[in-house]
Design a protein around this motif. Structure first.
Motif, PDB file in Angstrom:
ATOM      1  N   LEU A  37       3.996   7.096   4.138  1.00 14.12           N
ATOM      2  CA  LEU A  37       3.499   5.725   4.112  1.00 14.12           C
ATOM      3  C   LEU A  37       2.081   5.653   3.560  1.00 14.12           C
ATOM      4  O   LEU A  37       1.600   4.585   3.199  1.00 14.12           O
ATOM      5  CB  LEU A  37       3.558   5.104   5.509  1.00 14.12           C
ATOM      6  CG  LEU A  37       4.951   5.036   6.131  1.00 14.12           C
ATOM      7  CD1 LEU A  37       4.909   4.294   7.451  1.00 14.12           C
ATOM      8  CD2 LEU A  37       5.943   4.371   5.192  1.00 14.12           C
ATOM      9  N   ALA A  38       1.403   6.804   3.491  1.00 15.91           N
ATOM     10  CA  ALA A  38       0.066   6.816   2.911  1.00 15.91           C
ATOM     11  C   ALA A  38       0.116   7.041   1.407  1.00 15.91           C
ATOM     12  O   ALA A  38      -0.917   7.035   0.742  1.00 15.91           O
ATOM     13  CB  ALA A  38      -0.778   7.897   3.588  1.00 15.91           C
ATOM     14  N   LEU A  39       1.315   7.248   0.875  1.00 13.17           N
ATOM     15  CA  LEU A  39       1.459   7.473  -0.566  1.00 13.17           C
ATOM     16  C   LEU A  39       1.946   6.200  -1.240  1.00 13.17           C
ATOM     17  O   LEU A  39       2.757   5.478  -0.676  1.00 13.17           O
ATOM     18  CB  LEU A  39       2.496   8.571  -0.829  1.00 13.17           C
ATOM     19  CG  LEU A  39       2.172   9.983  -0.351  1.00 13.17           C
ATOM     20  CD1 LEU A  39       3.395  10.872  -0.533  1.00 13.17           C
ATOM     21  CD2 LEU A  39       0.982  10.545  -1.111  1.00 13.17           C
ATOM     22  N   PRO A  40       1.463   5.944  -2.457  1.00  6.39           N
ATOM     23  CA  PRO A  40       2.044   4.814  -3.188  1.00  6.39           C
ATOM     24  C   PRO A  40       3.512   5.103  -3.498  1.00  6.39           C
ATOM     25  O   PRO A  40       3.897   6.268  -3.627  1.00  6.39           O
ATOM     26  CB  PRO A  40       1.216   4.738  -4.469  1.00  6.39           C
ATOM     27  CG  PRO A  40       0.463   6.000  -4.565  1.00  6.39           C
ATOM     28  CD  PRO A  40       0.408   6.618  -3.212  1.00  6.39           C
ATOM     29  N   PRO A  41       4.328   4.060  -3.585  1.00  5.73           N
ATOM     30  CA  PRO A  41       5.775   4.264  -3.754  1.00  5.73           C
ATOM     31  C   PRO A  41       6.139   5.161  -4.937  1.00  5.73           C
ATOM     32  O   PRO A  41       7.098   5.928  -4.851  1.00  5.73           O
ATOM     33  CB  PRO A  41       6.298   2.849  -3.977  1.00  5.73           C
ATOM     34  CG  PRO A  41       5.297   1.964  -3.325  1.00  5.73           C
ATOM     35  CD  PRO A  41       3.983   2.643  -3.477  1.00  5.73           C
ATOM     36  N   ASN A  42       5.346   5.099  -6.014  1.00  3.86           N
ATOM     37  CA  ASN A  42       5.721   5.911  -7.176  1.00  3.86           C
ATOM     38  C   ASN A  42       5.414   7.390  -6.986  1.00  3.86           C
ATOM     39  O   ASN A  42       5.760   8.217  -7.818  1.00  3.86           O
ATOM     40  CB  ASN A  42       5.048   5.372  -8.449  1.00  3.86           C
ATOM     41  CG  ASN A  42       3.545   5.262  -8.311  1.00  3.86           C
ATOM     42  OD1 ASN A  42       3.003   5.348  -7.203  1.00  3.86           O
ATOM     43  ND2 ASN A  42       2.854   5.091  -9.417  1.00  3.86           N
ATOM     44  N   GLY A  83       3.318   2.753  11.947  1.00  9.57           N
ATOM     45  CA  GLY A  83       4.169   3.930  11.984  1.00  9.57           C
ATOM     46  C   GLY A  83       3.763   4.995  10.992  1.00  9.57           C
ATOM     47  O   GLY A  83       2.862   4.809  10.176  1.00  9.57           O
ATOM     48  N   HIS A  84       4.429   6.150  11.140  1.00 10.61           N
ATOM     49  CA  HIS A  84       4.221   7.282  10.241  1.00 10.61           C
ATOM     50  C   HIS A  84       5.577   7.840   9.853  1.00 10.61           C
ATOM     51  O   HIS A  84       6.511   7.807  10.648  1.00 10.61           O
ATOM     52  CB  HIS A  84       3.425   8.391  10.927  1.00 10.61           C
ATOM     53  CG  HIS A  84       2.068   7.947  11.383  1.00 10.61           C
ATOM     54  ND1 HIS A  84       0.978   7.910  10.563  1.00 10.61           N
ATOM     55  CD2 HIS A  84       1.646   7.496  12.589  1.00 10.61           C
ATOM     56  CE1 HIS A  84      -0.069   7.463  11.228  1.00 10.61           C
ATOM     57  NE2 HIS A  84       0.318   7.201  12.462  1.00 10.61           N
ATOM     58  N   ARG A 136       6.793  -3.401   3.456  1.00 12.28           N
ATOM     59  CA  ARG A 136       5.593  -2.824   4.028  1.00 12.28           C
ATOM     60  C   ARG A 136       5.722  -2.785   5.551  1.00 12.28           C
ATOM     61  O   ARG A 136       5.830  -3.823   6.200  1.00 12.28           O
ATOM     62  CB  ARG A 136       4.420  -3.696   3.636  1.00 12.28           C
ATOM     63  CG  ARG A 136       3.084  -3.163   3.974  1.00 12.28           C
ATOM     64  CD  ARG A 136       2.072  -4.194   3.515  1.00 12.28           C
ATOM     65  NE  ARG A 136       0.939  -4.230   4.411  1.00 12.28           N
ATOM     66  CZ  ARG A 136      -0.131  -3.477   4.245  1.00 12.28           C
ATOM     67  NH1 ARG A 136      -0.182  -2.641   3.248  1.00 12.28           N
ATOM     68  NH2 ARG A 136      -1.130  -3.550   5.084  1.00 12.28           N
ATOM     69  N   PRO A 137       5.736  -1.585   6.128  1.00  8.63           N
ATOM     70  CA  PRO A 137       5.844  -1.515   7.585  1.00  8.63           C
ATOM     71  C   PRO A 137       4.550  -1.987   8.238  1.00  8.63           C
ATOM     72  O   PRO A 137       3.474  -1.866   7.648  1.00  8.63           O
ATOM     73  CB  PRO A 137       6.077  -0.025   7.852  1.00  8.63           C
ATOM     74  CG  PRO A 137       5.564   0.678   6.657  1.00  8.63           C
ATOM     75  CD  PRO A 137       5.646  -0.268   5.506  1.00  8.63           C
ATOM     76  N   ASP A 155       2.311  12.307   5.052  1.00  9.10           N
ATOM     77  CA  ASP A 155       2.745  10.994   5.522  1.00  9.10           C
ATOM     78  C   ASP A 155       3.124  10.123   4.324  1.00  9.10           C
ATOM     79  O   ASP A 155       2.285   9.712   3.538  1.00  9.10           O
ATOM     80  CB  ASP A 155       1.627  10.316   6.323  1.00  9.10           C
ATOM     81  CG  ASP A 155       2.134   9.044   7.019  1.00  9.10           C
ATOM     82  OD1 ASP A 155       3.248   8.587   6.695  1.00  9.10           O
ATOM     83  OD2 ASP A 155       1.423   8.524   7.892  1.00  9.10           O
ATOM     84  N   GLY A 182       9.388   2.076   0.138  1.00 14.21           N
ATOM     85  CA  GLY A 182       8.187   1.363  -0.267  1.00 14.21           C
ATOM     86  C   GLY A 182       8.435  -0.054  -0.739  1.00 14.21           C
ATOM     87  O   GLY A 182       7.551  -0.690  -1.268  1.00 14.21           O
ATOM     88  N   PHE A 183       9.640  -0.553  -0.564  1.00 16.24           N
ATOM     89  CA  PHE A 183       9.929  -1.918  -1.000  1.00 16.24           C
ATOM     90  C   PHE A 183       9.544  -2.932   0.060  1.00 16.24           C
ATOM     91  O   PHE A 183       9.495  -4.128  -0.191  1.00 16.24           O
ATOM     92  CB  PHE A 183      11.415  -2.096  -1.333  1.00 16.24           C
ATOM     93  CG  PHE A 183      11.897  -1.172  -2.408  1.00 16.24           C
ATOM     94  CD1 PHE A 183      11.051  -0.750  -3.417  1.00 16.24           C
ATOM     95  CD2 PHE A 183      13.203  -0.718  -2.418  1.00 16.24           C
ATOM     96  CE1 PHE A 183      11.491   0.101  -4.407  1.00 16.24           C
ATOM     97  CE2 PHE A 183      13.649   0.137  -3.404  1.00 16.24           C
ATOM     98  CZ  PHE A 183      12.793   0.541  -4.396  1.00 16.24           C
TER      99      PHE A 183
END
Lengths: 333, 352
Positions: free
Chosen positions: B66-71, B56-57, B52-53, B64, B49-50
C-alpha cells in the motif's frame, strides 16, 4: 437513496502518507480550485482527489469546466485561487515536469497534417528527448497497439477522425506517462476506434496507470471508470461509483409499446397496480416514470392480466441530462 | 502475503471492508467467497490500487504494497473486463504488459516463449483471439497476467462470463497452471462450486469481514454458523435448545422434537442453538442408523444424478434429503411413510 456525496474519502493511517513524503496513493489533489474568465467562474471552488491507479471520470457538458481544469493541472493556465497538486508537483511552478510524466489528450489535438503518422510520433519522441532506439521500440509498440500499421506511412492530413484520435492517444502515451488526462477521447469516433481507445485506457490502468477521463458519455463512464464526479458550472455536484449514479436515474423510466387502441386500458391497469407512477403516452408508446427496476415485473403482469397486447418493454437508457435532472430534483427536495 | 487490518470505506460511511486480517503462505490458492456487497471485490481492488483503503497494511516479501504506487506493485491481475486485444496475435497479447513497460525485445521474446509453454499454447503464437476457443483465450489472459512473474496473482471472477461447461473445464486448467507456477493467488467468486474446486482455503465473506476461513472440506463439514452453512452447499438447519444430562447431549427443537447429538460444540445446558445436517447425510430406509424417525414424503424431484426428497417428521419440521439416483425412482412417492436417520456425528451444533 444511493451513496453519491460530494465529499472525498478521508485519509487515515496510510503507510508512507506522512506529511514530509509525497503520498503515492493520490495522483491529483485539487483543493478549492477556482478560475475566472472575466467575471464568470469557469471552475468554481473545485475539490477532488484522484487516487493513483484509478480511472476517474469527470462528467459534464461543454462549458462545465473540464477543459479549464485540465489546463490548470498541466500548468498551462494559473488558477485564480485555490491549489492543485499533480503527482506531488505544483502545476504553477513545475508544469514542465508534470507534462513530462503526464500524457494529455486535448479535444483538438494538434498533429502535423503534412507528416505521416509515424513521423508525428518520431517528432514528439525527439521533443521529449527519448533515446532513438528506445523511441523506435516504443513507437512500434504503439502503432501495433492502436492498429495503425496500415496507415503509419500515410500523411495525417488524410486521416479519418478515428485514425486521428488513435494517433493522438498514442502520442499522449509515447513518453511512458504515469498519468493520462483525456478530454473527450471518443465522441464522433467509429466503432473500431472507440474499441481501441477503450481497450488502451483499460490496459493503461491495468499496468498501474492513473486516468482522469473527461466525458459527457454516461455509458463510457460506466464502462471505464472506477469513480465519477459530475461537474456543472465549474462545481462538483455529485461524486461516487458510476453504477450508483446511473442506477438512480436509469431505473426509473420504462417505455412500453402496445397496440394503440388498448392505451386507456393499459393506463388504468398500470395506475391500479402501481400507484404513484407518472404516465405519458404517444400513439402506441406508454412512458412510465418513477418506476423502480424491481417493479417492472409487476408492470408486465398488470398489463398481461388486463389482456393488453405488449410488443416491447424497455427501461430507458439514461443520458447525462437525466443525471443532472435527478440530482437537481433530489437536491431541491 | 499478509493483509493486516485492511479497511475500505466509501464516501466516509459505507464500510466495504472492515479490518480484514488474512495470511496467505507462498503458493497458496485462497478464494474470497461471498454474496455481492460482501466486500470481496473491494479487497482485490484495494490490493491492485484501484481503490484507496482507509487503513491497513499488505506485506508481500516484507514490502508494504500500500506504500507503493500501483504501477510498482507488480501484481498479476486477471479480471473479466480487461479483454484481449482482438487485432493482436496470441504472442503480442501476452507480450503486451512487457512492451507497455518498454522491455528489451530479446527479454520480451524469452519471457513470451516461457509463458506460452506454461499455458500450453505452443503452435498458437500467431493466431488471433477470434481464432481461439474461450478456454484458449482465458489461457492467453493468464499468460499475460503472469508473464512478469508476479509474486501474487489477483483474479476477479475470471470465469464469470463463460457458460457452465467451459467453466468446469477451465477450472481444472486454471488450477493446474497455478500449481505449475506456484504463484500465490487470491481469487474472488460468488460461485461456491468454483471455490470448492479451486481453493486450498476459502474465506467466506459477509459485510466486509471474514465469517470463516478454512479448507473447502472443513468449511463444508464444520461450518461455524448458519450463514456459512447456508452459503456453502445446502443445509438443514434446526433451531432449538440444548439439554445436557450426564453424558447425554440432546437438542429439543422449537417444534418439540428431541434429538440426540454427539456433542454440543461448547454450548451449555438450556442454550439456544442452531444445529445442522447436510441433505446427503440423511439416509432413507437403511440399517443401522444411530438416530432414526418416521417421516412422510411430501415432495420428490430429480436433479440429474441426484434425487431430492422433502420429508416431514412427526413434530412437523421439514428436512431436505439428497440421494443418489439409483434408477428406482418411484420408491418415494409423496404421501409414503418412510424411516429416515443418520449417524450421530452428522448432525452438529453450529458454534455461533
Amino acid at each position: 437513496m444511493t451513496s453519491v456525496s460530494a465529499e472525498t474519502a478521508k485519509q487515515t493511517d496510510i503507510p508512507g502518507a506522512n506529511s514530509e513524503r509525497v503520498d503515492v496513493s493520490i495522483a491529483i489533489d485539487i483543493q478549492n480550485l477556482t478560475r475566472h474568465y472575466g467575471e464568470e467562474p469557469a471552475v468554481n471552488d473545485l475539490n477532488l482527489q484522484v487516487f493513483a491507479g484509478e480511472v476517474f471520470g469527470l462528467l459534464g457538458h461543454n462549458g462545465a469546466g473540464k477543459t479549464t481544469t485540465i489546463r490548470m493541472l498541466t500548468g498551462l493556465i494559473t488558477p485564480t485561487s485555490g491549489s492543485a497538486q499533480v503527482l506531488g508537483l505544483d502545476p504553477t511552478f513545475e508544469g514542465s515536469e508534470i507534462r513530462a510524466r503526464t500524457g494529455v489528450l486535448t479535444e483538438t489535438p494538434a498533429l502535423d497534417s503534412r507528416l505521416t503518422g509515424r513521423e508525428n510520433l518520431a517528432f514528439f519522441a525527439d521533443f521529449f528527448d527519448i533515446e532513438p532506439h528506445r523511441a523506435r521500440h516504443r513507437i512500434d509498440f504503439l502503432i501495433d497497439a492502436f492498429e495503425l500499421q496500415e496507415h503509419e506511412q500515410d500523411r495525417v492530413g488524410t486521416y479519418s477522425r478515428g485514425l486521428h484520435q488513435r494517433l493522438a492517444l498514442a502520442r499522449a502515451m509515447l513518453h511512458e506517462p504515469e498519468l493520462l488526462l483525456l478530454d473527450e477521447p471518443t465522441p464522433g469516433l467509429d466503432p473500431v476506434a472507440t474499441r481501441v481507445v477503450h481497450l488502451m485506457i483499460r490496459a493503461f490502468r491495468s499496468e498501474g496507470g492513473t486516468v482522469l477521463l473527461c466525458t459527457h458519455n454516461l455509458e463510457e463512464a460506466e464502462r471505464l471508470c472506477d469513480r465519477v464526479g459530475v461537474l456543472e458550472r465549474g462545481q462538483m455536484i455529485a461524486m461516487g461509483n458510476p453504477r450508483d449514479l446511473t442506477s438512480r436515474v436509469a431505473d426509473q423510466q420504462v417505455e412500453v409499446e402496445i397496440a394503440p387502441r388498448f392505451r386507456d386500458r393499459a393506463i388504468e391497469a398500470i395506475t391500479r397496480a402501481i400507484p404513484g407512477v407518472r404516465i405519458a403516452t404517444v400513439d402506441h408508446l406508454v412512458r412510465v416514470d418513477g418506476l423502480p427496476r424491481n417493479r417492472i415485473p409487476d408492470l408486465v403482469e398488470a398489463l398481461a392480466n388486463a389482456r393488453v397486447p405488449v410488443y416491447r418493454v424497455e427501461p430507458r437508457v439514461s443520458s447525462l441530462e437525466d443525471v443532472y435532472f435527478a440530482l437537481h430534483e433530489s437536491r431541491s427536495r | 502475503m499478509q493483509i493486516q487490518s485492511l479497511s475500505v470505506v466509501y464516501d466516509e460511511n459505507i464500510t466495504a471492508v472492515d479490518g480484514l486480517d488474512l495470511d496467505i503462505p507462498p503458493g497458496e490458492f485462497v478464494t474470497l467467497l461471498g454474496p455481492s456487497g460482501s466486500g470481496k471485490t473491494s479487497i482485490l481492488m484495494a490490493l491492485a490500487g484501484f481503490v484507496r483503503p482507509s487503513s491497513g497494511h499488505v506485506f508481500v516479501d516484507s514490502r508494504d504494497l500500500l506504500a507503493l504506487p500501483p504501477n510498482e506493485r507488480n501484481l498479476g491481475l486477471v479480471v473479466q473486463s480487461y479483454a484481449l486485444f482482438p487485432h493482436m496475435t496470441v504472442e503480442q497479447n501476452i507480450a503486451f504488459p512487457l512492451r507497455m513497460r518498454n522491455w528489451k525485445q530479446t527479454d520480451i521474446d524469452q519471457a513470451v516463449r516461457q509463458a506460452v509453454r506454461m499455458v500450453q499454447l505452443r503452435g498458437y503464437e500467431k493466431r488471433k483471439p477470434g481464432q481461439l476457443s474461450g478456454g484458449e483465450q482465458q489461457r492467453v489472459a493468464l499468460a499475460r497476467a503472469t508473464i512478469f512473474d508476479p509474486p501474487v496473482m489477483l483474479m476477479d471472477e475470471p470465469l464469470g462470463a463463460l457458460d457452465r461447461q467451459l467453466r468446469d473445464q477451465l477450472q481444472s486448467e486454471l488450477k493446474a497452471i497455478q500449481q505449475r507456477t506456484g504463484i500465490t493467488t487470491l481469487y474472488v467468486t460468488h460461485d461456491q462450486d468454483e471455490a470448492m474446486a479451486l481453493s486450498d482455503r476459502i474465506a467466506i465473506m459477509r459485510d466486509g469481514s471474514i465469517e470463516q476461513i478454512a479448507s473447502p472440506q472443513e468449511l463444508y463439514e464444520r461450518p461455524r454458523n448458519t450463514f456459512v452453512a447456508g452459503f456453502l452447499g445446502e443445509s438443514n438447519v434446526l433451531q432449538g435448545t440444548i439439554h445436557l444430562t450426564g453424558n447425554r447431549v440432546e437438542l429439543e427443537t422449537d417444534a418439540g422434537w428431541r434429538l440426540p447429538l454427539a456433542d454440543a460444540s461448547g454450548a451449555g445446558d438450556r442454550h439456544r442453538v442452531h444445529a445442522q445436517i447436510r441433505p446427503e447425510r440423511i439416509l432413507v430406509e437403511e440399517d443401522p442408523m444411530d438416530v432414526h424417525t418416521t417421516a412422510e414424503v411430501i415432495d420428490q424431484s430429480f436433479a440429474g444424478e441426484m434425487i431430492r426428497l422433502t420429508v416431514r417428521v412427526p413434530s412437523g419440521e421439514q428436512l431436505a434429503i439428497k440421494r443418489q439416483n439409483s434408477g428406482r425412482t418411484s420408491d418415494f412417492q409423496p404421501g409414503r411413510q418412510v424411516t429416515i436417520g443418520w449417524a450421530l456425528q452428522d448432525m452438529m451444533v453450529l458454534r455461533d
